[in-house]
Enzyme design. Structure first.
Site, PDB file in Angstrom:
ATOM      1  N   LYS A   1       0.394   3.750  -2.802  1.00 37.46           N
ATOM      2  CA  LYS A   1      -0.609   4.819  -2.826  1.00 37.46           C
ATOM      3  C   LYS A   1       0.012   6.210  -2.780  1.00 37.46           C
ATOM      4  O   LYS A   1      -0.636   7.198  -3.139  1.00 37.46           O
ATOM      5  CB  LYS A   1      -1.591   4.644  -1.665  1.00 37.46           C
ATOM      6  CG  LYS A   1      -2.448   3.382  -1.755  1.00 37.46           C
ATOM      7  CD  LYS A   1      -3.417   3.294  -0.585  1.00 37.46           C
ATOM      8  CE  LYS A   1      -4.361   2.108  -0.710  1.00 37.46           C
ATOM      9  NZ  LYS A   1      -3.731   0.818  -0.358  1.00 37.46           N
TER      10      LYS A   1
ATOM     11  N   SER B   1      -5.911   3.642   4.328  1.00 37.82           N
ATOM     12  CA  SER B   1      -5.282   2.852   3.254  1.00 37.82           C
ATOM     13  C   SER B   1      -6.333   2.100   2.448  1.00 37.82           C
ATOM     14  O   SER B   1      -6.133   0.943   2.062  1.00 37.82           O
ATOM     15  CB  SER B   1      -4.257   1.866   3.823  1.00 37.82           C
ATOM     16  OG  SER B   1      -3.386   1.423   2.803  1.00 37.82           O
TER      17      SER B   1
ATOM     18  N   SER C   1       0.783  -1.246   0.000  1.00 36.34           N
ATOM     19  CA  SER C   1       0.000   0.000   0.000  1.00 36.34           C
ATOM     20  C   SER C   1       0.803   1.278   0.000  1.00 36.34           C
ATOM     21  O   SER C   1       0.233   2.362  -0.177  1.00 36.34           O
ATOM     22  CB  SER C   1      -0.961   0.013   1.196  1.00 36.34           C
ATOM     23  OG  SER C   1      -2.067  -0.819   0.942  1.00 36.34           O
TER      24      SER C   1
END
Length: 396
Positions: free
Chosen positions: A159, A220, A156
């Protein structure tokens, strides 16, 4: 009349009692075992404050009489000890030189046999992270490196690139944080409701850019990141997602990131995205080196510093849903260290990538520090150790 047997029994009892009393008397007169085993000071002299670190994990910090172990050196792989006194202790016929030491925080002090210590500040020891880097966000100078140029799955923390491109669109076009993003695609709704990949449910067919930005950064949210990417690319379907991934790679090329390749907007692997209609051709996961991750974070923080206002939040509510920040170096969290001034940035995890974390903070009088650990098992402890290492040596 009393039988002979009774007299013999009484005599045995009296002898036993007398023997026990004699034993107790001897024990009272004999020094305690700990005292007998204690060490005595033969000589002591002050020394200029000198930095040491452990040369062996076998030793320990003791009190002056060596009767109480204060802490094992095995628990302090990254600790710098400061010696201020040299002491010769005697134990039986043996004499040995010890240093009176204290750790940098000042909460552990005692005496360590000199052969268990080596002169100089402790090198940082990252046991678990497969890749790591510490970088000066102002100068791009690498302050620490461990396999920093090896591309790895980054989960993640991908991102961060997505959020940079969102910030760029808001800053450079007529779009605003209140612009509406379409979130009606069924695959995104199912993703948001997933017990594994969800976290922020799409209960409506549109959300504002800001709402999805906060969901992607703080919670997230995987579906929020994809929806934002599609919005940046000018659409609201998987085809727009495919176009956005091209934009991610183009931005990486523009920044000369030679060890960065993206196939998803949120960091999920293609094998997981396939069930939601968002897989693309190519490798299974985003592959980015620790150094290139640090550079992405540097661009995001430098160009759009307001990101830290959200990344420093422990939690907040959007659309009635709790967004929880899993950065455990923030105030009030388990690994918080007030001296490090951590105010972001992003966590990540998949089975393939392991635990990943980008941390950042800025102490007064220092440039901003960015750290990255990839495929770690103890990402917050090791990030904290890495930050402490940088500051202890005045590297930034």
């Amino acid at each position: 009349m009393t039988s002979t047997t009774d007299h013999r029994f009484t005599r045995i009892v009296l002898i036993t009692i007398a023997a026990l009393l004699s034993l107790f008397s001897l024990m009272a007169l004999k020094p305690a075992a700990a005292s007998a085993a204690s060490y005595s000071v033969v000589s002591s002299s002050n020394m200029a404050k000198t930095a040491y670190h452990r040369s062996s994990s076998k030793g320990a910090v003791y009190n002056i009489s060596h009767t109480r172990k204060i802490s094992n050196l095995s628990s302090h792989p990254n600790t710098t000890w400061y010696a201020t006194k040299k002491v010769t202790l005697k134990h039986g016929a043996t004499k040995a030189v010890y240093y009176a030491v204290k750790n940098g925080a000042g909460n552990i002090s005692g005496y360590v046999w000199h052969s268990y210590l080596s002169k100089g500040q402790a090198p940082v020891y990252l046991k678990y992270a497969k890749s790591a880097v510490a970088m000066n966000a102002k100068t791009d100078k690498v302050l620490y490196s461990k396999n920093a140029n090896t591309p790895r799955p980054i989960a993640s923390i991908s991102k961060l690139m997505t959020l940079y491109l969102v910030e760029q669109k808001v800053a450079n076009t007529g779009s605003t944080w209140d612009s509406k993003v379409t979130t009606s695609y069924s695959g995104l709704k199912r993703m948001g409701a997933s017990s594994t990949y969800g976290g922020f449910k799409f209960n409506h067919n549109t959300y504002t850019v800001k709402q999805l930005y906060q969901a992607a950064l703080i919670e997230s949210s995987n579906n929020a990141a994809i929806a934002l990417g599609q919005w940046v690319a000018g659409g609201s379907t998987p085809s727009a997602n495919h176009h956005f991934i091209g934009m991610m790679n183009a931005q990486a090329k523009k920044w000369n990131l030679g060890h960065a390749s993206f196939v998803s907007a949120n960091g999920m692997e293609q094998s997981a995205l396939r069930g939601y209609g968002y897989s693309v051709s190519g490798r299974d996961a985003n592959m980015v080196s620790a150094k290139d991750v640090a550079l992405i974070a540097k661009h995001l923080i430098t160009d759009y510093p307001a990101v830290l206002s959200d990344s420093s939040r422990g939690s907040m509510r959007v659309d009635g849903q709790l967004l929880y920040n899993y950065n455990n170096l923030l105030p009030g969290r388990r690994y918080y260290d007030s001296s490090l001034k951590v105010d972001g940035l992003k966590t990540g995890f998949t089975n393939l990538a392991g635990y990943c974390f980008v941390g950042t903070g800025q102490k007064s009088g220092h440039d901003r520090l960015i750290t990255v650990v990839l495929h770690d098992e103890d990402e917050f402890t090791e990030t904290r150790s890495l930050m402490q290492y940088v500051y202890a040596r005045n590297l930034i």
